[in-house]
Design a protein around this motif. Structure first.
Motif, mmCIF file in Angstrom:
data_model
loop_
_atom_site.group_PDB
_atom_site.id
_atom_site.type_symbol
_atom_site.label_atom_id
_atom_site.label_comp_id
_atom_site.label_asym_id
_atom_site.label_seq_id
_atom_site.Cartn_x
_atom_site.Cartn_y
_atom_site.Cartn_z
ATOM 1 N N PHE A 95 0.836 -1.209 0.000
ATOM 2 C CA PHE A 95 0.000 0.000 0.000
ATOM 3 C C PHE A 95 0.870 1.257 0.000
ATOM 4 C CE2 PHE A 95 -1.964 3.358 2.572
ATOM 5 C CZ PHE A 95 -3.038 3.685 1.750
ATOM 6 N N LEU A 96 1.863 1.306 0.862
ATOM 7 C CA LEU A 96 2.732 2.480 0.928
ATOM 8 C C LEU A 96 3.542 2.639 -0.355
ATOM 9 C CD1 LEU A 96 3.886 2.286 4.641
ATOM 10 C CD2 LEU A 96 2.264 3.888 3.635
ATOM 11 N N TRP A 97 3.964 1.531 -0.959
ATOM 12 C CA TRP A 97 4.674 1.600 -2.236
ATOM 13 C C TRP A 97 3.769 2.198 -3.310
ATOM 14 C CZ3 TRP A 97 3.421 -1.247 -6.680
ATOM 15 C CH2 TRP A 97 4.314 -1.082 -7.748
ATOM 16 N N ALA A 98 2.507 1.760 -3.330
ATOM 17 C CA ALA A 98 1.553 2.273 -4.321
ATOM 18 C C ALA A 98 1.294 3.760 -4.118
ATOM 19 C CB ALA A 98 0.244 1.483 -4.253
ATOM 20 N N VAL A 99 1.086 4.169 -2.882
ATOM 21 C CA VAL A 99 0.851 5.584 -2.598
ATOM 22 C C VAL A 99 2.072 6.409 -2.994
ATOM 23 C CG1 VAL A 99 0.499 7.255 -0.732
ATOM 24 C CG2 VAL A 99 -0.867 5.171 -0.808
ATOM 25 N N ASP A 100 3.254 5.926 -2.651
ATOM 26 C CA ASP A 100 4.478 6.632 -2.996
ATOM 27 C C ASP A 100 4.630 6.754 -4.509
ATOM 28 O OD1 ASP A 100 7.052 7.845 -2.360
ATOM 29 O OD2 ASP A 100 7.932 5.987 -3.167
ATOM 30 N N SER A 101 4.347 5.692 -5.232
ATOM 31 C CA SER A 101 4.462 5.717 -6.693
ATOM 32 C C SER A 101 3.474 6.703 -7.300
ATOM 33 C CB SER A 101 4.217 4.325 -7.275
ATOM 34 O OG SER A 101 5.207 3.430 -6.816
ATOM 35 N N ILE A 102 2.248 6.705 -6.805
ATOM 36 C CA ILE A 102 1.232 7.633 -7.321
ATOM 37 C C ILE A 102 1.630 9.079 -7.036
ATOM 38 C CG2 ILE A 102 -1.162 8.400 -7.026
ATOM 39 C CD1 ILE A 102 -1.870 5.402 -6.608
ATOM 40 N N LEU A 103 2.084 9.342 -5.814
ATOM 41 C CA LEU A 103 2.500 10.701 -5.476
ATOM 42 C C LEU A 103 3.706 11.132 -6.301
ATOM 43 C CD1 LEU A 103 2.045 10.720 -1.596
ATOM 44 C CD2 LEU A 103 0.633 11.888 -3.301
ATOM 45 N N MET A 104 4.650 10.228 -6.543
ATOM 46 C CA MET A 104 5.813 10.560 -7.357
ATOM 47 C C MET A 104 5.363 10.874 -8.790
ATOM 48 S SD MET A 104 9.472 8.548 -7.876
ATOM 49 C CE MET A 104 8.705 7.031 -7.543
ATOM 50 N N LEU A 106 2.413 12.017 -9.700
ATOM 51 C CA LEU A 106 1.713 13.302 -9.681
ATOM 52 C C LEU A 106 2.679 14.473 -9.596
ATOM 53 C CD1 LEU A 106 -1.324 12.502 -7.341
ATOM 54 C CD2 LEU A 106 -1.387 12.948 -9.804
ATOM 55 N N VAL A 107 3.728 14.361 -8.813
ATOM 56 C CA VAL A 107 4.723 15.431 -8.701
ATOM 57 C C VAL A 107 5.447 15.615 -10.037
ATOM 58 C CG1 VAL A 107 6.906 16.076 -7.599
ATOM 59 C CG2 VAL A 107 5.013 15.232 -6.214
ATOM 60 N N LYS A 108 5.833 14.516 -10.668
ATOM 61 C CA LYS A 108 6.484 14.613 -11.970
ATOM 62 C C LYS A 108 5.557 15.249 -12.999
ATOM 63 C CE LYS A 108 9.862 10.903 -11.675
ATOM 64 N NZ LYS A 108 10.316 9.626 -12.246
ATOM 65 N N MET A 111 5.318 18.946 -12.423
ATOM 66 C CA MET A 111 6.556 19.655 -12.806
ATOM 67 C C MET A 111 6.837 19.575 -14.303
ATOM 68 S SD MET A 111 8.979 18.724 -9.605
ATOM 69 C CE MET A 111 10.175 19.999 -9.957
ATOM 70 N N GLY A 112 5.970 18.912 -15.041
ATOM 71 C CA GLY A 112 6.119 18.839 -16.480
ATOM 72 C C GLY A 112 7.083 17.771 -16.939
ATOM 73 N N GLN A 113 7.447 16.856 -16.077
ATOM 74 C CA GLN A 113 8.375 15.789 -16.458
ATOM 75 C C GLN A 113 7.684 14.477 -16.745
ATOM 76 O OE1 GLN A 113 11.167 15.516 -13.252
ATOM 77 N NE2 GLN A 113 11.985 17.578 -13.588
ATOM 78 N N GLY A 114 6.389 14.438 -16.481
ATOM 79 C CA GLY A 114 5.651 13.198 -16.685
ATOM 80 C C GLY A 114 5.274 12.995 -18.133
ATOM 81 N N SER A 115 4.941 11.788 -18.491
ATOM 82 C CA SER A 115 4.565 11.518 -19.878
ATOM 83 C C SER A 115 3.073 11.375 -20.021
ATOM 84 C CB SER A 115 5.252 10.271 -20.392
ATOM 85 O OG SER A 115 5.097 9.192 -19.505
#
Length: 115
Positions: A95-104, A106-108, A111-115
Motif C-alpha cells: 500500500f505504501l509503495w503504491a501511494v508513494d508511486s502515485i504521489l511521485m 503526480l509530482v512529476k 513539474m512537467g516531467q511526466g509523460s
C-alpha cells in the motif's frame, strides 16, 4: 530520618563498590567485578531494611505473583498471530509503495516531467 540514612548508606556502598573496581585496577577482573557486586548486594540489604525498601520488596513480590497469573498463548496461537502480523506488514508495504508511486507520478506530472 533513619530511612534516609539507610538509603544514604546504601548509595555510599554502591559508590564504594564502583570505586573498588577502579582502586583494584591491577587486580584480576574477577576481584574488580566482585567489588562491584558486593557493594550492590550490601546496598540492597541496607536499602531493604528501610521503609521504602520494604515497600519495594512487597511490590516486587506482588508483581511476581501477577506475572504467574498471565495466560500465555499456545504455540499454535503464537504462530498464527505471527503469520497475521507478517501478512499485515506485506499488505502495508505494498500500500505504501503504491501511494508513494502515485504521489511521485503526480509530482512529476505537475513539474512537467511526466509523460
Amino acid at each position: 530520618m533513619a530511612d534516609k540514612l539507610k538509603l544514604l548508606v546504601a548509595v555510599m556502598l554502591v559508590i564504594s563498590g564502583v570505586a573498588g573496581f577502579y582502586f583494584f585496577a591491577d587486580a584480576p577482573t574477577v576481584v574488580r567485578v566482585l567489588s562491584v557486586i558486593v557493594g550492590v548486594v550490601l546496598a540492597g540489604v541496607v536499602a531493604g531494611m528501610s521503609a521504602p525498601g520494604k515497600q519495594f520488596f512487597s511490590f516486587a513480590l506482588e508483581a511476581r505473583d501477577e506475572a504467574k497469573k498471565v495466560v500465555w498463548p499456545t504455540r499454535k496461537e503464537t504462530i498464527q498471530m505471527t503469520g497475521v502480523v507478517m501478512a499485515f506488514v506485506v499488505v502495508m508495504a505494498l500500500f505504501l509503495w503504491a501511494v508513494d508511486s502515485i504521489l511521485m507520478w503526480l509530482v512529476k506530472l505537475a513539474m512537467g516531467q511526466g509523460s
